[in-house]
Design a protein around this motif. Structure first.
Motif, PDB file in Angstrom:
ATOM      1  N   LEU A 147       1.257  11.511  -6.385  1.00 37.15           N
ATOM      2  CA  LEU A 147       1.437  10.078  -6.651  1.00 37.15           C
ATOM      3  C   LEU A 147       2.271   9.833  -7.892  1.00 37.15           C
ATOM      4  N   TYR A 148       2.093  10.648  -8.932  1.00 37.56           N
ATOM      5  CA  TYR A 148       2.787  10.446 -10.193  1.00 37.56           C
ATOM      6  C   TYR A 148       4.190  11.053 -10.189  1.00 37.56           C
ATOM      7  N   CYS A 149       4.336  12.228  -9.542  1.00 40.05           N
ATOM      8  CA  CYS A 149       5.536  13.034  -9.745  1.00 40.05           C
ATOM      9  C   CYS A 149       6.467  13.176  -8.547  1.00 40.05           C
ATOM     10  N   ASP A 150       5.957  12.972  -7.335  1.00 42.14           N
ATOM     11  CA  ASP A 150       6.801  13.201  -6.157  1.00 42.14           C
ATOM     12  C   ASP A 150       8.016  12.281  -6.151  1.00 42.14           C
ATOM     13  N   PRO A 151       9.093  12.696  -5.480  1.00 43.12           N
ATOM     14  CA  PRO A 151      10.274  11.837  -5.352  1.00 43.12           C
ATOM     15  C   PRO A 151       9.965  10.534  -4.608  1.00 43.12           C
ATOM     16  N   ILE A 152      10.828   9.582  -4.779  1.00 37.02           N
ATOM     17  CA  ILE A 152      10.673   8.288  -4.122  1.00 37.02           C
ATOM     18  C   ILE A 152      10.564   8.450  -2.614  1.00 37.02           C
ATOM     19  N   SER A 153      11.285   9.398  -2.072  1.00 39.26           N
ATOM     20  CA  SER A 153      11.338   9.577  -0.613  1.00 39.26           C
ATOM     21  C   SER A 153      10.150  10.353  -0.057  1.00 39.26           C
ATOM     22  N   SER A 154       9.299  10.870  -0.920  1.00 40.28           N
ATOM     23  CA  SER A 154       8.223  11.757  -0.478  1.00 40.28           C
ATOM     24  C   SER A 154       7.301  11.081   0.526  1.00 40.28           C
ATOM     25  N   VAL A 155       7.162  11.677   1.699  1.00 38.16           N
ATOM     26  CA  VAL A 155       6.213  11.179   2.704  1.00 38.16           C
ATOM     27  C   VAL A 155       4.791  11.356   2.204  1.00 38.16           C
ATOM     28  N   ARG A 156       4.572  12.462   1.526  1.00 38.29           N
ATOM     29  CA  ARG A 156       3.230  12.721   0.994  1.00 38.29           C
ATOM     30  C   ARG A 156       2.802  11.612   0.026  1.00 38.29           C
ATOM     31  N   ARG A 157       3.727  11.227  -0.847  1.00 39.19           N
ATOM     32  CA  ARG A 157       3.407  10.167  -1.815  1.00 39.19           C
ATOM     33  C   ARG A 157       3.203   8.826  -1.113  1.00 39.19           C
ATOM     34  N   ARG A 158       4.086   8.478  -0.185  1.00 43.81           N
ATOM     35  CA  ARG A 158       3.967   7.203   0.517  1.00 43.81           C
ATOM     36  C   ARG A 158       2.725   7.177   1.415  1.00 43.81           C
ATOM     37  N   ALA A 159       2.397   8.320   2.008  1.00 44.02           N
ATOM     38  CA  ALA A 159       1.194   8.388   2.840  1.00 44.02           C
ATOM     39  C   ALA A 159      -0.049   8.181   1.983  1.00 44.02           C
ATOM     40  N   SER A 160      -0.044   8.768   0.805  1.00 39.36           N
ATOM     41  CA  SER A 160      -1.189   8.596  -0.081  1.00 39.36           C
ATOM     42  C   SER A 160      -1.335   7.140  -0.504  1.00 39.36           C
ATOM     43  N   LEU A 161      -0.223   6.496  -0.817  1.00 40.76           N
ATOM     44  CA  LEU A 161      -0.276   5.069  -1.170  1.00 40.76           C
ATOM     45  C   LEU A 161      -0.780   4.231   0.003  1.00 40.76           C
ATOM     46  N   THR A 162      -0.377   4.610   1.208  1.00 42.52           N
ATOM     47  CA  THR A 162      -0.856   3.901   2.397  1.00 42.52           C
ATOM     48  C   THR A 162      -2.369   4.034   2.524  1.00 42.52           C
ATOM     49  N   VAL A 163      -2.872   5.236   2.297  1.00 39.61           N
ATOM     50  CA  VAL A 163      -4.310   5.466   2.358  1.00 39.61           C
ATOM     51  C   VAL A 163      -5.025   4.704   1.250  1.00 39.61           C
ATOM     52  N   LEU A 164      -4.439   4.686   0.054  1.00 38.36           N
ATOM     53  CA  LEU A 164      -5.056   3.924  -1.044  1.00 38.36           C
ATOM     54  C   LEU A 164      -5.161   2.446  -0.680  1.00 38.36           C
ATOM     55  N   ASN A 165      -4.172   1.939   0.032  1.00 42.85           N
ATOM     56  CA  ASN A 165      -4.234   0.536   0.456  1.00 42.85           C
ATOM     57  C   ASN A 165      -5.365   0.321   1.449  1.00 42.85           C
ATOM     58  N   HIS A 166      -5.530   1.264   2.385  1.00 46.16           N
ATOM     59  CA  HIS A 166      -6.648   1.164   3.329  1.00 46.16           C
ATOM     60  C   HIS A 166      -7.990   1.263   2.586  1.00 46.16           C
ATOM     61  N   LEU A 167      -8.061   2.155   1.628  1.00 41.77           N
ATOM     62  CA  LEU A 167      -9.289   2.278   0.826  1.00 41.77           C
ATOM     63  C   LEU A 167      -9.605   0.962   0.121  1.00 41.77           C
ATOM     64  N   TYR A 168      -8.582   0.385  -0.461  1.00 40.54           N
ATOM     65  CA  TYR A 168      -8.755  -0.886  -1.170  1.00 40.54           C
ATOM     66  C   TYR A 168      -9.268  -1.969  -0.215  1.00 40.54           C
ATOM     67  N   GLU A 169      -8.648  -2.064   0.953  1.00 42.80           N
ATOM     68  CA  GLU A 169      -9.046  -3.084   1.925  1.00 42.80           C
ATOM     69  C   GLU A 169     -10.518  -2.928   2.310  1.00 42.80           C
ATOM     70  N   CYS A 170     -10.947  -1.693   2.523  1.00 40.47           N
ATOM     71  CA  CYS A 170     -12.320  -1.451   2.966  1.00 40.47           C
ATOM     72  C   CYS A 170     -13.330  -1.587   1.831  1.00 40.47           C
ATOM     73  N   LEU A 171     -13.072  -0.934   0.722  1.00 42.49           N
ATOM     74  CA  LEU A 171     -14.060  -0.874  -0.353  1.00 42.49           C
ATOM     75  C   LEU A 171     -14.317  -2.247  -0.962  1.00 42.49           C
ATOM     76  N   THR A 172     -13.267  -3.038  -1.146  1.00 39.79           N
ATOM     77  CA  THR A 172     -13.477  -4.364  -1.731  1.00 39.79           C
ATOM     78  C   THR A 172     -14.326  -5.243  -0.814  1.00 39.79           C
ATOM     79  N   ALA A 173     -14.154  -5.067   0.484  1.00 40.07           N
ATOM     80  CA  ALA A 173     -14.962  -5.850   1.433  1.00 40.07           C
ATOM     81  C   ALA A 173     -16.388  -5.313   1.508  1.00 40.07           C
ATOM     82  N   TRP A 174     -16.517  -4.010   1.638  1.00 44.05           N
ATOM     83  CA  TRP A 174     -17.849  -3.417   1.799  1.00 44.05           C
ATOM     84  C   TRP A 174     -18.734  -3.655   0.580  1.00 44.05           C
TER      85      TRP A 174
END
Length: 984
Positions: free
Chosen positions: A785-812
């Motif tokens: 998340l901190y160091c990967d290149p802008i194009s990194s799928v791994r970094r963008r996938a992690s951010l996508t998951v963090l968004n899903h986590l945020y959506e669920c945890l704030t509601a739950w």
């Protein structure tokens, strides 16, 4: 790696090139200061109304509020109760229901009247000198003051409801409907006036219901008394009894009731004998030659209490053959010359006493029932069956207690009067005493004055439990109530049996109170026949007047003439001025709250749930059930949830005298309402809950961990862009594993909220956030998340998951931590109409579920635990500082597990700069964990140079000509930043 590059010795500072967390969300919650901001925001946006509009077409879930008394600040029990109700209401709103919550208050009755009287006494005033309308107005003002105070205190807890439009038992429309419900009961023939012993508070001068009684230690005088046998039969003839000077011995803890004695009860199941005193001290009450009839099992104990040194059993005695005894006070003031019959009674045991029960039908339920069950036979023998009124409302003996008139049982302060001693002295003078003593036992007290009560025979108004309603055979109130209990769901299930046993055993419901503040028993009784007037026109006038003027209309001059109208002569009808039991009042709320579609269109009848403390099995659950069954034929609720009481940290009952009370206001002032709510949600409310300083601190620590995880989420989501969302099928396995866990948790959280199991939600989400996220997923993905290149799928996938986590945890977590989750939500989505509490629980795709993936990663995690265990020892021995300084070698004996680990970037998973994985058992001195068989780790230091950007130590650092101090990955990240025009 760490969250900052500060402290790294490098020619170039790369910290500005990292995607570090960015958020204004404070680490320190400051809940006491910040929570009022959210309260004001919810009020300004009228959040409750927005919820109702949003959910108007959804299925309705109605939690009906049991009304607290409006007579003081809320205590921790109120906080527990209201927070649980809010958890139910909020969670069901987010589960997809229209979950309306209308708070209410109990405004009438003794609690408030007693407080106003205390104010009178402090000013030297007497309530009886004040006009009843004026007094009722003062009670109304007092109640309204505390309603306003409590409303703000409940709102401060974060409880969301229709606070601008609550229900009040003292509102005019409520008083009218309460009276109408009483009239329905009367019209169906269930209401009657009778004379029965009821719990009576001398201090408060009123009858009390069982629900208004609590039991506390009390020291009573005990006496063993001789009732000389008057006549008998069977093996021992009547003449033999006289010749033998035989007496039936009774034992009682209420000597003052002896003047009210009219019978002796025995059990046909008990073995009795005739005993003679053969040796006793000189001058002893039990003297040599006296003959006593006692239960065989208790004879030895009785003679020991009587200081008898030796005794002999003469023969068997069947009490059924004893016609009657003489009263032990015979000859006193000419008032006790009647016969005392012996009556069989199911309540008699030989567990204590003598096996005989002194029976005063005016001062005990069992006594009364035995007397009434045998009244016809008693009457046929020429014995007067009238029940005397031995004690008046102030606890003084009346003329029905000859020789004792004016003596007092209990005084105005709840202290013992002189009645016991006066009776004991009189008995001793007549040689009727055998022994005396004292016993400490549980004795009934008023739960308001905390003073002992007595059973006292008085005219009261009752509802039949066992009379056929409107002539329908078997259709009794008890039958209806028991049937309704069977149709009700209970949380916990044990509550069903508890309520059932109470309904099965309860006597007729006493409705009347001799007070002034409340709804009157608004009926008229024919002075000649005693019949209740049943006239719809009269009832309509009463109801209409109450709607317009309140129940005060009943007490105004000319009320009888006004309501009876021209069809009846007022002097022929008695207007009943007794006040209704407040439990009947609150038991009627279903009729004027749940079914009032004009005031509260979102409510349903019956309610989905009633929720109160376990004491309400004999209180509001009980009275609501009986009232609704009496007027509707079924329960007013589909389910009942019960919670325990709040104890201190050591499990002791909270009390001011022990100094161990915990005020919710103080917790909120120091820590915030969300801390109190988290404690409630974490506890097993089906049992008594403990609360003390250590427990509060544990809750604070748990909250801090949750908050820090959410803060980290927010900080990283500052870099999330919706257009860069990665589809699930393109994600690395680690991200898909987290989504799998979200899918599992979605089922768990929904099921737990549906089952009102909040501790399960807290436990599951706390473990997930602290162990699976913070200590595993977040820890691993910080580097990407901190160091990967802008194009990194791994970094963008992690951010996508963090968004899903945020959506669920704030509601739950929103129902449990409404203030914090609102803050977290608005940190990302500020807006005048935005609120986490206008959301429903997100729909988590079922195809995120992947049990095989979880099984695989459970094996990977097991190996990782061995690695981190080995590195922890290295860190403790100061061989390494951070795990990135390590490059351990891992040996795996199992070929399948070896192949699995070899296929992963295990250095990334273990958060080391590099790692070597090999097959086999490994050296004997390698690090191992007993619970992870076949895995061994040999620590080693990482080789190469340290990357100035990611701090990884690798041989590859220095191989990039443009960025000789970086790894190839970090060099690529810098090139992409430069191409995008970002700082390098």
């Amino acid at each position: 790696m760490t969250d900052t590059a500060q402290g790294v010795e490098t020619e170039h500072d790369y910290s500005a090139t990292l995607f570090l967390p960015q958020t204004d969300f404070p680490m320190r919650a400051g809940l006491p200061d910040r929570e009022p901001i959210w309260l004001k925001r919810w009020a300004d946006m009228d959040l409750y109304r927005l919820q109702r509009e949003q959910a108007k077409d959804r299925p309705k879930f109605t939690l009906h509020d049991g009304p607290p008394y409006a007579n003081g600040n809320i205590h921790i029990g109120h906080a527990l109760n209201k927070t649980l109700k809010d958890l139910v209401s909020r969670s069901h709103q987010m589960l997809g229901y229209n979950s309306a919550y209308v708070p209410g208050w109990d405004c009438h009755g003794l609690p408030i009247e007693w407080k106003v009287e205390e104010q009178y006494r402090a000013k030297g005033k007497d309530k009886d000198d004040v006009n009843v309308i004026e007094f009722r107005a003062e009670c109304r003002t007092f109640a309204q003051h505390w309603i306003d105070v409590q409303r703000e205190e409940f709102k401060r807890l974060g409880v969301l409801g229709d606070w601008d439009n609550p229900y009040l038992t003292m509102s005019f429309d409520a008083e009218a409907q309460i009276a109408r419900e009483l009239m329905k009961v009367a019209a169906s023939g269930q209401l009657y006036r009778g004379s029965k012993p009821v719990m009576w508070s001398v201090v408060e001068r009123t009858a009390l219901a069982e629900a208004e009684i609590e039991y506390a230690d009390y020291e009573s005088d005990t006496i063993w008394v001789k009732f000389p046998v008057h006549s008998g039969g069977g093996e021992i003839t009547s003449k033999a009894f006289h010749d033998l000077n035989a007496s039936v011995i009774i034992w009682t803890t209420t000597p003052w009731t002896i003047p009210a004695n009219r019978a002796i009860s025995y059990s046909p199941k008990i073995s009795y004998g005739l005993y003679e005193v053969t040796k006793a001290p000189e001058g002893n009450w039990a003297s040599v030659g006296e003959k006593y009839i006692i239960a065989d099992k208790l004879a030895g104990e009785v003679f020991a209490k009587a200081k008898v040194e030796e005794f002999a059993r003469i023969g068997d005695v069947d009490p059924a053959h004893i016609t009657s005894c003489s009263h032990p006070l015979r000859g006193l003031a000419g008032g006790y010359e009647f016969e005392v019959p012996l009556l069989p009674g199911e309540h008699v045991t030989d567990d204590a006493g003598t096996g005989f029960v002194h029976t005063a039908p005016g001062h005990g339920i069992d006594d009364f029932e035995v007397w009434m069950a045998n009244s016809r036979k008693i009457h046929e023998r020429g014995i007067d069956t009238a029940i005397p009124y031995v004690v008046d409302d102030a606890g003084f003996y009346t003329k029905d207690a000859p020789g004792f008139e004016g003596a007092r049982v209990i005084d105005d302060n709840g202290k013992k009067g002189d009645a016991n001693q006066r009776v004991i002295t009189a008995l001793a003078e007549r040689n009727a005493m055998v022994a005396r003593g004292r016993v400490k036992h549980q004795y009934p007290h008023s739960w308001r004055s905390k003073k002992p009560v007595i059973y006292r025979n008085t005219p009261q108004w009752f509802v039949y439990m066992d009379r056929d309603i409107e002539g329908k055979a078997g259709d009794t109130l008890r039958h209806r109530a028991l049937k309704a209990i069977d149709a009700t769901k209970f949380y916990p299930q044990a509550g069903q049996n508890r309520l059932r046993s109470m309904i099965e055993d309860r006597p007729d419901w006493v409705l009347s109170r001799q007070r002034a503040w409340g709804v009157p028993i608004a009926v008229f009784v024919n002075r000649e026949t005693g019949e209740i007037l049943k006239d719809e026109a009269v009832n309509h006038r009463i109801g209409q007047a109450f709607e317009e003027e309140g129940a005060d209309a009943w007490f105004k001059p000319g009320a009888a003439e006004r309501f009876l109208g021209d069809g009846y002569k007022a002097d022929e009808w008695e207007k009943i001025d007794d006040i209704l039991d407040v439990w009947f009042e609150s038991g009627t709320t279903h009729s004027w709250v749940l079914r009032n579609r004009q005031k509260w269109p979102d409510l349903t009848f019956p309610a989905s749930m009633y929720l109160e403390g376990s004491d309400q099995h004999r209180g509001w659950f009980h009275s609501s059930l009986l009232e609704s069954c009496a007027t509707n034929g079924f329960a007013p609720y589909a389910s009942v949830l019960t919670h325990g009481f709040t104890m201190d940290g050591e499990g002791r009952k909270m009390s001011k005298s022990l100094g161990n009370t915990v005020a919710p206001q103080e917790i909120i002032k120091q820590y915030g309402a969300d801390i109190l709510r988290l404690w409630v949600a974490s506890a097993d409310y089906s049992e008594d809950l403990r609360l003390g300083k250590e427990i509060i601190q544990t809750t604070v620590d748990a909250y801090r961990k949750l908050r820090n995880s959410l803060r980290w989420l927010l900080g990283n989501l500052a870099h999330y862009k919706a257009e860069e969302t990665v589809p699930v099928f393109e994600m690395p396995e680690l991200e898909r594993l987290v989504l799998h866990r979200l899918s599992e948790l979605d089922v768990l959280v929904r099921e737990a909220y549906q089952a009102f199991d909040y501790k399960r939600v807290v436990f599951a989400l706390s473990n997930f956030m602290n162990i699976e996220l913070s200590a595993f997923y977040f820890d691993i993905r910080k580097d990407a998340l901190y160091c990967d290149p802008i194009s990194s799928v791994r970094r963008r996938a992690s951010l996508t998951v963090l968004n899903h986590l945020y959506e669920c945890l704030t509601a739950w977590l929103a129902p449990i931590l409404p203030f914090t989750m609102e803050e977290v939500w608005l940190e990302r989505f500020p807006g005048d109409d935005s609120s986490v509490h206008l959301r429903q629980f997100p729909k988590v795709p079922a195809d995120w579920r992947n049990d095989a993936l979880e099984a695989k990663w459970d094996r990977i995690k097991a190996v990782r635990r061995v690695v981190t265990g080995a590195l922890e020892i290295e860190r403790r021995n100061k061989v390494i500082g951070s795990s990135l300084e390590a490059a351990p070698k891992v040996y795996i004996a199992d070929e399948g597990l070896f192949a699995l680990i070899k296929g992963e970037d295990f250095a990334e998973i273990a958060i080391t700069s590099s790692i070597e994985v090999d097959g086999g058992d490994g050296p004997a001195d390698a690090f191992r964990l007993d619970e992870v068989a076949g895995v061994a780790v040999v620590p080693a230091l990482a080789q190469g140079k340290r990357c100035a950007r990611s701090w990884k130590i690798l041989p590859e650092v220095g191989t990039d000509a443009d960025y000789p101090d970086l790894t190839p990955r970090d060099a690529q990240a810098m090139r992409e930043r430069a191409a995008a025009g970002l700082s390098v």
